[in-house]
Design an enzyme around this catalytic site. Structure first.
Site, PDB file in Angstrom:
ATOM      1  N   CYS A 273       4.839 -10.378  -7.806  1.00 26.61           N
ATOM      2  CA  CYS A 273       3.624 -10.982  -7.256  1.00 26.61           C
ATOM      3  C   CYS A 273       2.395 -10.115  -7.554  1.00 26.61           C
ATOM      4  CB  CYS A 273       3.778 -11.261  -5.768  1.00 26.61           C
ATOM      5  SG  CYS A 273       2.563 -12.451  -5.159  1.00 26.61           S
TER       6      CYS A 273
ATOM      7  N   ASP B   1       3.949  -8.676   3.171  1.00 32.65           N
ATOM      8  CA  ASP B   1       3.137  -9.534   4.037  1.00 32.65           C
ATOM      9  C   ASP B   1       3.402  -9.173   5.487  1.00 32.65           C
ATOM     10  OD1 ASP B   1       3.486 -11.362   1.401  1.00 32.65           O
ATOM     11  OD2 ASP B   1       1.610 -11.787   2.445  1.00 32.65           O
TER      12      ASP B   1
HETATM   13  P1  RI2 Z   1      -1.415  -6.638  -0.841  1.00 33.93           P
HETATM   14  C1  RI2 Z   1       0.881 -11.416  -1.236  1.00 33.93           C
HETATM   15  O1  RI2 Z   1       1.044 -12.663  -0.642  1.00 33.93           O
HETATM   16  C2  RI2 Z   1       2.173 -10.958  -1.894  1.00 33.93           C
HETATM   17  O2  RI2 Z   1       3.304 -11.396  -1.179  1.00 33.93           O
HETATM   18  C3  RI2 Z   1       2.005  -9.473  -1.845  1.00 33.93           C
HETATM   19  O3  RI2 Z   1       3.209  -8.776  -2.010  1.00 33.93           O
HETATM   20  C4  RI2 Z   1       1.426  -9.306  -0.445  1.00 33.93           C
HETATM   21  O4  RI2 Z   1       0.522 -10.407  -0.289  1.00 33.93           O
HETATM   22  C5  RI2 Z   1       0.723  -8.006  -0.200  1.00 33.93           C
HETATM   23  O5  RI2 Z   1      -0.392  -7.860  -1.038  1.00 33.93           O
HETATM   24  P2  RI2 Z   1      -0.107 -13.814  -0.664  1.00 33.93           P
HETATM   25  O6  RI2 Z   1      -0.909 -13.541   0.580  1.00 33.93           O
HETATM   26  O7  RI2 Z   1      -1.939  -6.723   0.564  1.00 33.93           O
HETATM   27  O8  RI2 Z   1      -0.891 -13.653  -1.927  1.00 33.93           O
HETATM   28  O9  RI2 Z   1      -0.647  -5.375  -1.091  1.00 33.93           O
HETATM   29  O10 RI2 Z   1       0.604 -15.113  -0.592  1.00 33.93           O
HETATM   30  O11 RI2 Z   1      -2.497  -6.879  -1.858  1.00 33.93           O
END
Ligand code: RI2
Length: 295
Positions: free
Chosen positions: A111, A180
């Site tokens: 991701c 998350d």
């Molecule tokens: P940072 C994202 O989810 C991904 O799951 C990623 O691992 C997590 O947030 C943490 O991201 P989404 O909110 O806070 O994009 O480390 O669905 O950037």
């Protein structure tokens, strides 16, 4: 979905509350408080899973004052401090986590996590000769954002489809992902696909590290609450399924990785084993059980 990434979502919520507090027209402290409370509810409804949003809203709206203007000032001060701490946390995680990456390592990430990317780029900037493997991260392909960011820094990167992880795991030295949510027993909730990567890493005896700011830990899980998993639109997977009579799409955005598959959680206050998560919630986030029960 315009703001993505758990950390960015939290900072955007803090900023939104700050802007709203500055311009909010209220005649009394009670009116100000109830309007801020309503704004907080609206923000919380946007994302059920990411606890960073919940923690950010809680931290920004926590003030005890008796004057309206003091309340306004408190929201602004709390929000600025939260945003500042959050940005510094990502840097600090990079410093601490990058020590786990050795010269010549191949690191796999999933991701688009700013915390995980901070670990990778800090190692690269320190002169370590590393390679990155990034998953596409279906269905929204946030892996493309990751490879763009790594490419800009000149980090050699290979993009793979999510289903290629097992084929390549024997070439990987370390998996680094973001979070998350982390529960009180160290369970990780992260982008869909994370748990099968953890299982594959476990099978191949490859280290699995989570990079997460302390506000990704969920206080409510101490009370036994389960983490709600957001289910997103079927169109993300199948743009037009009206032609099928008997097909439906199941599209959960996140999955659950048991703590047994996690070697280390790297936070801004240190690298901890997952079983220490409870301590982070108690000591760093400072939640008290009675406060939690009433929130
Ligand atoms: P940072 C994202 O989810 C991904 O799951 C990623 O691992 C997590 O947030 C943490 O991201 P989404 O909110 O806070 O994009 O480390 O669905 O950037």
């Amino acid at each position: 979905m315009e703001v993505r990434g758990a950390g960015r979502i939290a900072r955007a919520a803090a900023e939104a509350l700050m802007d709203y507090a500055v311009s909010l027209d209220a005649q009394s402290l009670d009116e100000f408080n109830s309007k801020i409370e309503r704004a907080a509810e609206i923000l919380l409804e946007t994302r059920p899973t990411a606890v960073s949003l919940y923690n950010a809203v809680w931290i920004v709206t926590k003030y005890k004052v008796s004057e309206l203007e003091d309340a306004r000032r408190s929201v602004v001060i709390n929000a600025k401090r939260f945003i500042d701490n959050s940005e510094r946390a990502v840097e600090k995680i990079g410093e601490i986590g990058s020590r786990r990456i050795r010269d010549g390592d191949t690191v796999l990430t999933h991701c688009n996590s700013m915390a995980a990317i901070s670990v990778i780029s800090t190692a690269f900037k320190a002169g370590k000769n590393i390679q990155v493997i990034a998953t596409e991260s279906r269905p929204r392909n946030q892996g493309i954002l990751t490879v763009e960011m790594l490419d800009e820094q000149g980090i050699p990167t290979t993009l793979i489809v999510d289903s290629a992880v097992r084929s390549i795991m024997n070439k990987v030295d370390l998996v680094v992902v973001g979070a998350d949510v982390i529960t009180s027993n160290g369970t990780l909730v992260n982008k869909i696909g994370t748990s099968q990567i953890a299982l594959i890493a476990h099978e191949a005896r490859t280290s699995f590290m989570v990079a997460a700011e302390t506000y990704k830990f969920s206080p409510k899980t101490i009370l036994g609450e389960l983490v709600p998993i957001e289910e997103r639109s079927s169109e993300e997977v199948l743009p037009d399924n009206s032609k099928y009579k008997h097909v439906k799409v199941y599209n959960p955005a996140f999955d659950v990785t048991p703590h047994q598959y996690i070697d280390l959680i790297c936070t801004e206050v240190g690298a901890i084993p997952p079983v220490m998560s409870y301590m982070i919630i108690k000591e760093k986030l400072g939640w008290e059980l009675d406060e939690l029960a009433s929130s």
